[in-house]
Design a protein around this motif. Sequence first.
Motif, mmCIF file in Angstrom:
data_model
loop_
_atom_site.group_PDB
_atom_site.id
_atom_site.type_symbol
_atom_site.label_atom_id
_atom_site.label_comp_id
_atom_site.label_asym_id
_atom_site.label_seq_id
_atom_site.Cartn_x
_atom_site.Cartn_y
_atom_site.Cartn_z
ATOM 1 N N ASP A 1 0.823 -1.214 0.000
ATOM 2 C CA ASP A 1 0.000 0.000 0.000
ATOM 3 C C ASP A 1 0.855 1.262 0.000
ATOM 4 O OD1 ASP A 1 -2.420 1.434 0.074
ATOM 5 O OD2 ASP A 1 -2.227 1.680 2.246
ATOM 6 N N SER B 1 -3.101 -3.955 -6.657
ATOM 7 C CA SER B 1 -3.945 -5.146 -6.766
ATOM 8 C C SER B 1 -3.227 -6.270 -7.492
ATOM 9 C CB SER B 1 -5.252 -4.790 -7.480
ATOM 10 O OG SER B 1 -6.040 -5.935 -7.708
ATOM 11 N N ARG C 1 -7.644 -14.937 1.800
ATOM 12 C CA ARG C 1 -8.140 -14.012 2.828
ATOM 13 C C ARG C 1 -7.022 -13.137 3.375
ATOM 14 N NH1 ARG C 1 -11.816 -16.725 7.289
ATOM 15 N NH2 ARG C 1 -12.039 -14.489 7.712
ATOM 16 N N ALA D 1 -5.938 -10.514 0.622
ATOM 17 C CA ALA D 1 -6.996 -9.877 -0.150
ATOM 18 C C ALA D 1 -6.703 -8.389 -0.324
ATOM 19 C CB ALA D 1 -8.341 -10.073 0.548
ATOM 20 N N VAL D 2 -7.222 -7.825 -1.402
ATOM 21 C CA VAL D 2 -7.030 -6.401 -1.663
ATOM 22 C C VAL D 2 -7.868 -5.595 -0.671
ATOM 23 C CG1 VAL D 2 -7.263 -4.566 -3.374
ATOM 24 C CG2 VAL D 2 -6.631 -6.869 -4.098
ATOM 25 N N PRO D 3 -7.278 -4.681 0.079
ATOM 26 C CA PRO D 3 -8.063 -3.878 1.020
ATOM 27 C C PRO D 3 -9.170 -3.103 0.320
ATOM 28 C CG PRO D 3 -5.702 -3.631 1.435
ATOM 29 C CD PRO D 3 -5.832 -4.379 0.138
ATOM 30 N N ARG D 4 -10.237 -2.887 1.057
ATOM 31 C CA ARG D 4 -11.386 -2.187 0.473
ATOM 32 C C ARG D 4 -11.025 -0.775 0.032
ATOM 33 N NH1 ARG D 4 -16.777 -2.283 3.942
ATOM 34 N NH2 ARG D 4 -16.365 -4.500 3.591
ATOM 35 N N SER D 5 -10.125 -0.134 0.763
ATOM 36 C CA SER D 5 -9.727 1.226 0.395
ATOM 37 C C SER D 5 -9.017 1.263 -0.963
ATOM 38 C CB SER D 5 -8.811 1.808 1.470
ATOM 39 O OG SER D 5 -7.652 0.995 1.638
ATOM 40 N N ALA E 1 -9.482 -1.343 -3.386
ATOM 41 C CA ALA E 1 -10.439 -1.856 -4.373
ATOM 42 C C ALA E 1 -11.440 -0.790 -4.789
ATOM 43 C CB ALA E 1 -11.171 -3.071 -3.801
ATOM 44 N N ALA E 2 -11.771 0.125 -3.870
ATOM 45 C CA ALA E 2 -12.744 1.169 -4.204
ATOM 46 C C ALA E 2 -12.219 2.129 -5.258
ATOM 47 C CB ALA E 2 -13.134 1.942 -2.943
#
Length: 765
Positions: free
Chosen positions: A327, A355, A382, A385-389, A391-392
């Motif tokens: 990140d 990603s 799991r 996984a790509v963090p939601r921040s 992926a958004a």
Amino acid sequence: MRFDLGAFDRRPQLLPGEAATLAALDLRALRRQRARGIPRRTAVHWQALERLVVALDAACGALHQEADHPHGEEVRRRRAGSQAVAAVLANCRTLERSWWGWTSWDWARLCAGGSTEFREAQELSTDSATRPYLLALGYLLGGFTDYQHLGYFNRLYLAQLVFGTEHVEAAMEKVAVVADRWGYRSQNREDGRYRLPGVLAQALLINRSPRIEDLDTEAFARIQSHPATSTRYMSGFFALQKIVADLGHCTAPVRPGFNHAPGLLGEPWASYLQRWYDTSTLTTAVRNNVRTNMAKAGRWLAAEHPEFVDPAHWTRATCAAWVAAVDKLTVGAHVQRTDHLHDRLGDPILPRTKSHILMGTRMFLRDLQEWEWIPRRFDPSRSLAVPRSIAALIGPDLRVIADEIWAKLLWAGLNLQADDLPGTSAGSYYPLELIRALTVTWLFSGLRSDEISRLRVGCVRWQHEGQPITGDSREVLAEQAVCLLDVPVHKTGTAFTKPVDPIVGQAIDAWQALRPKQPKRLDRKTNEHVDLLFSVRAHPVAKDYINRTLIRSLCTKAGVPTVDVRGKITSHRARSTIASQLYNAKEPMTLFELQAWLGHRNPNSTQQYAKINPSTLTRAYTEAGYFSRNLRTIEVLVDRDAITSGAAADGQPWQHYDLGHGYCTYSFFEQCQHRMACARCDFYTPKDSTQAQLLEAKANRQKMLVSIPLTDDERAAVDDGQAALDALLDRLAEVPTPAGPTPREMSPPSTATLLPIIEVRQGGK
């Protein structure tokens, strides 16, 4: 070449007599010569230099000088050889040691960085050929081949001096046979010269043999690792090895370029990574991408967490640390080389790149677990996984090129000339017919760059009314023919056929008629040996040629920038633009037709391309009548007499809203809640009244239109009819009118008439 150094005294130190003699001689004395080219050595001081001059004479005698040259040329060559010998002896005096003890840098400084510098340093005339002879002496006596320290010089002439013109030309002819067949000869030179002679000459010099047969695989390995084989010449040596491999003397070359250096990675991470690469059944491109990203992970582990360089030791905590590191990654972090990044170095990487790195890590560790190479300590899906921040921030980014810019690029592509392309004095690297076919295919076919580069010979077929057009069907007009393009196996599906504009087929046919015969190439996606369409010199057109060169040339010719408001113009943006235009055409393609034309397996992918352009959206928005649905236009009579006489200032009505059945003189009519169902208060004047008749009879009256915004209840009354109107009347029964009383107190009629709607079309139609 036979030149035995073992016959000479190769002591690096100067003898006492040699040092004194060299100190007593000046440069002019060292250059003196007889008519036959033999230096004067009868003096006593020359006898002291016998150890040196014998070796120099032997080296000069080993050089190949043609005997059939004119007398003036022969004299010039003898003078050049004598001057080269003098330069060597003078440098021995300067360095205080013989050439047997010189380093490569000593020879390089003597030969200078360029011919002009050399002439100035040696005080030579402009027509002197001394420098090639000096390079030849350095080659024979000192083994000097570090040509990377020198400027431009004629390597072919040097090879002819050392090996002889006959032997070098024989090697050239063998290479030329294959090079000509593959299309290496320049299309813009009448003499047919090509770039390989200099590369071949340097290869022969480094290999110390003029025989093509001696250029085996080991020899090319030495040549490519030699310091003189710089990046500028690497492509030439790659082409030369392909040609020599075709002659059967070595193996075909393999281009390097993987961002993977085991020495920079911690062990056993590098061993697992290479083992995974050799075992995985993914495509080569995907494996290369994963290996590059995992090499970054290995360098990060070696620097930050050396205790986890063994994948078997990874835990969920390690995965969390890697996700956090990804990140915060920047461009150039944990890579093998950064010289090509320039001003991008240190910039944050894109969310999509993050990603991809995490996806590659999941694939790598998941495979190691499933193949039972390491124990299963966590679930990679799991834990990585790509963090939601992140992926958004990722979504489809189909940057359609504006219509006016795309039209200019189409014009530039259809009128492309040789002068519009970058190149050298020999012209563009690729033939003009190939570039034109490539340009038209990119502009009209809607293919990915990988699909374009993998098109095969014979991919174009012609049909008319469902029947193939043969060579005898000349009577079919071009506009009546249908051009079908066979697209190979691609990113999302198998091979398919699509119709394209006939201009694509015409350009491809023109190139196929001139395409040189070349060996088949391996299609890495299908593992077939095929004849690639866009290939010359036994190598396909570079996949990045469209982005790196072609688009820039088209933008320059069209007079448009290479970057617009949506970013840089790239090859894939043409695919998005064409798909959008087909979907928004006057007779548009359906979604499923567009899916078949683009070659998508999933219609969801096509929906990303099927974007409604602003013009179509504007037309649909206008036809939907959103503005007119929320506004109603009413006619107003303006009493000009009341205004000019000043009666309006005294309170006399001067504007009269036409309600159809009467007029309303309320000045704030647009704020009246009863306007859609007039309660007929004191401001109301029936049309059959005398006052209304006098108003309409006036000559000095003016008609105008006023738009009245509607509330939700009023719009429902307009759209839904009498039922909604009755509901509106009931709701307004207790609402006071502008005159004061409510409709119930005024006893309005049982029915009411809606506000008249005047249809006003745009453009006065």
